[in-house]
Motif scaffolding. Structure first.
Motif, mmCIF file in Angstrom:
data_model
loop_
_atom_site.group_PDB
_atom_site.id
_atom_site.type_symbol
_atom_site.label_atom_id
_atom_site.label_comp_id
_atom_site.label_asym_id
_atom_site.label_seq_id
_atom_site.Cartn_x
_atom_site.Cartn_y
_atom_site.Cartn_z
ATOM 1 N N LYS A 109 0.827 -1.207 0.000
ATOM 2 C CA LYS A 109 0.000 0.000 0.000
ATOM 3 C C LYS A 109 0.862 1.259 0.000
ATOM 4 C CE LYS A 109 -4.197 -1.737 2.272
ATOM 5 N NZ LYS A 109 -5.034 -1.630 3.487
ATOM 6 N N ILE A 110 1.905 1.254 0.829
ATOM 7 C CA ILE A 110 2.789 2.418 0.903
ATOM 8 C C ILE A 110 3.466 2.659 -0.445
ATOM 9 C CG2 ILE A 110 4.884 3.356 1.964
ATOM 10 C CD1 ILE A 110 4.135 1.803 4.502
ATOM 11 N N LEU A 111 3.992 1.589 -1.032
ATOM 12 C CA LEU A 111 4.668 1.723 -2.322
ATOM 13 C C LEU A 111 3.694 2.135 -3.418
ATOM 14 C CD1 LEU A 111 7.057 -1.390 -2.243
ATOM 15 C CD2 LEU A 111 7.575 0.983 -1.647
ATOM 16 N N ALA A 112 2.464 1.595 -3.370
ATOM 17 C CA ALA A 112 1.464 1.928 -4.382
ATOM 18 C C ALA A 112 1.079 3.404 -4.302
ATOM 19 C CB ALA A 112 0.226 1.046 -4.198
ATOM 20 N N VAL A 113 0.908 3.913 -3.088
ATOM 21 C CA VAL A 113 0.583 5.335 -2.916
ATOM 22 C C VAL A 113 1.707 6.203 -3.458
ATOM 23 C CG1 VAL A 113 0.282 7.170 -1.207
ATOM 24 C CG2 VAL A 113 -0.982 5.032 -0.966
ATOM 25 N N LYS A 114 2.941 5.835 -3.150
ATOM 26 C CA LYS A 114 4.076 6.634 -3.605
ATOM 27 C C LYS A 114 4.205 6.620 -5.131
ATOM 28 C CE LYS A 114 7.994 6.457 -1.398
ATOM 29 N NZ LYS A 114 8.131 7.911 -1.163
ATOM 30 N N VAL A 115 4.007 5.457 -5.739
ATOM 31 C CA VAL A 115 4.085 5.363 -7.196
ATOM 32 C C VAL A 115 2.963 6.168 -7.844
ATOM 33 C CG1 VAL A 115 3.818 3.809 -9.162
ATOM 34 C CG2 VAL A 115 5.318 3.172 -7.282
ATOM 35 N N ALA A 116 1.749 6.067 -7.295
ATOM 36 C CA ALA A 116 0.611 6.790 -7.863
ATOM 37 C C ALA A 116 0.841 8.294 -7.818
ATOM 38 C CB ALA A 116 -0.671 6.419 -7.110
ATOM 39 N N LEU A 277 -8.747 10.909 2.807
ATOM 40 C CA LEU A 277 -9.454 9.816 2.122
ATOM 41 C C LEU A 277 -9.613 8.594 3.012
ATOM 42 C CD1 LEU A 277 -7.702 10.028 -1.385
ATOM 43 C CD2 LEU A 277 -10.027 10.777 -0.806
ATOM 44 N N GLY A 278 -8.983 8.628 4.175
ATOM 45 C CA GLY A 278 -9.109 7.502 5.096
ATOM 46 C C GLY A 278 -8.396 6.255 4.615
ATOM 47 N N ILE A 279 -7.313 6.433 3.849
ATOM 48 C CA ILE A 279 -6.561 5.276 3.354
ATOM 49 C C ILE A 279 -5.851 4.615 4.525
ATOM 50 C CG2 ILE A 279 -4.677 4.528 1.839
ATOM 51 C CD1 ILE A 279 -5.329 6.893 0.039
ATOM 52 N N SER A 280 -6.153 3.346 4.732
ATOM 53 C CA SER A 280 -5.573 2.610 5.867
ATOM 54 C C SER A 280 -4.262 1.971 5.437
ATOM 55 C CB SER A 280 -6.552 1.525 6.343
ATOM 56 O OG SER A 280 -5.978 0.762 7.373
#
Length: 281
Positions: A109-116, A277-280
């Protein structure tokens, strides 16, 4: 503390050596061997650079941000590609989380957020500044640092590598001493239960041009002292020693400060968005 600071600074510097040398070697090769057609091919390929940069930045080392800074100074990549690398780079976050047995889903999730964020910001910046990407300046960079290219690409690349290595070592030592003196606990008290302010401060911490900042941010998050949004802001704004090298090798300081401001702003907004956005994570 002094011995630890010296040791950590030396280790951080040594880890950069292969990245630095290979980058300068490639740039020297381009200067000596690549013709106009090759230069045009590289520049045209730069349109998709943010996509490539956002992925390469995920590698858990300071090196790729250093590589990107040098390539941008030579105008081989665009500003959007540079920012994509900076935003996706996490330095020591990944190995620390793996060693702490953090779940794969959390890491993903952390990596996906950073890439996005890196992908979107990179293309947006290239669109906004599409008319300001200048021609390749490897020759100018070479002349500015007096590398004596006529002595061959290997000696010239080695000259650049040693110069930047010593520069990074000196600054890293000062930063490590400051972080050791202030302490992680005192830093953590600034971020606990402080929405927006936490993101603003975390991004500032992340922008410290040293791998130690990503270590501190990751540890504070794992200890529950820092929120997911603050951690995201700090890791997005953090680029290891990439900014340090950028200010050293890119002679357009107004441009450097523009990149600095964009990196900080995008990092803060990204962190606030995660909380909003409440991203957990």
């Amino acid at each position: 503390m002094i011995i630890d600071a010296v040791t950590d600074s030396f280790i951080d510097g040594v880890k950069l050596l292969p990245f630095l040398f290979l980058t300068y070697l490639a740039m020297e090769y381009l200067e000596h061997k690549a013709g106009q057609r090759m230069q045009e091919a590289i520049q045209s390929a730069g349109r998709g650079g943010p996509a490539i940069g956002s992925v390469l930045g995920l590698f858990p080392q300071c090196g790729f941000s250093t590589v990107a800074s040098n390539l941008y100074a030579g105008r081989i990549i665009t500003m959007g590609t540079l920012l994509a690398v900076f935003l996706s780079t996490s330095d020591e976050m990944l190995p620390i989380m793996i060693s702490e047995n953090v779940g794969a889903a959390v890491i993903f999730k952390i990596l996906a957020v950073k890439v996005a964020v890196a992908l979107a910001a990179g293309f947006a910046v290239d669109f906004l500044f599409r008319g300001k990407h200048r021609q390749m300046q490897i020759e100018h960079l070479c002349e500015q640092h007096h590398c004596h290219c006529e002595n061959g690409i290997w000696k010239s690349a080695l000259h650049h590598t040693v110069e930047i290595f010593l520069y990074v070592m000196g600054i890293s030592l000062v930063l490590n001493l400051l972080i050791g003196w202030i302490g992680d606990d005192a830093i953590g008290s600034l971020f606990l239960n402080r929405p927006v302010v936490g993101e603003l401060l975390a991004a500032l911490l992340g922008m410290i041009p040293n791998c130690a900042s990503s270590v501190a941010i990751t540890q504070l998050y794992l200890e529950g002292v820092m929120s997911a949004g603050a951690m995201t802001a700090g890791l997005l704004a953090g680029s290891g020693v990439g900014l340090l090298v950028l200010f050293r090798v890119n002679d357009d300081h107004r441009e450097n400060f523009r990149i600095l401001g964009l990196l900080y702003g995008i990092g803060v907004l990204g962190g606030i968005a995660v909380n909003w956005l409440g991203i957990s994570i």
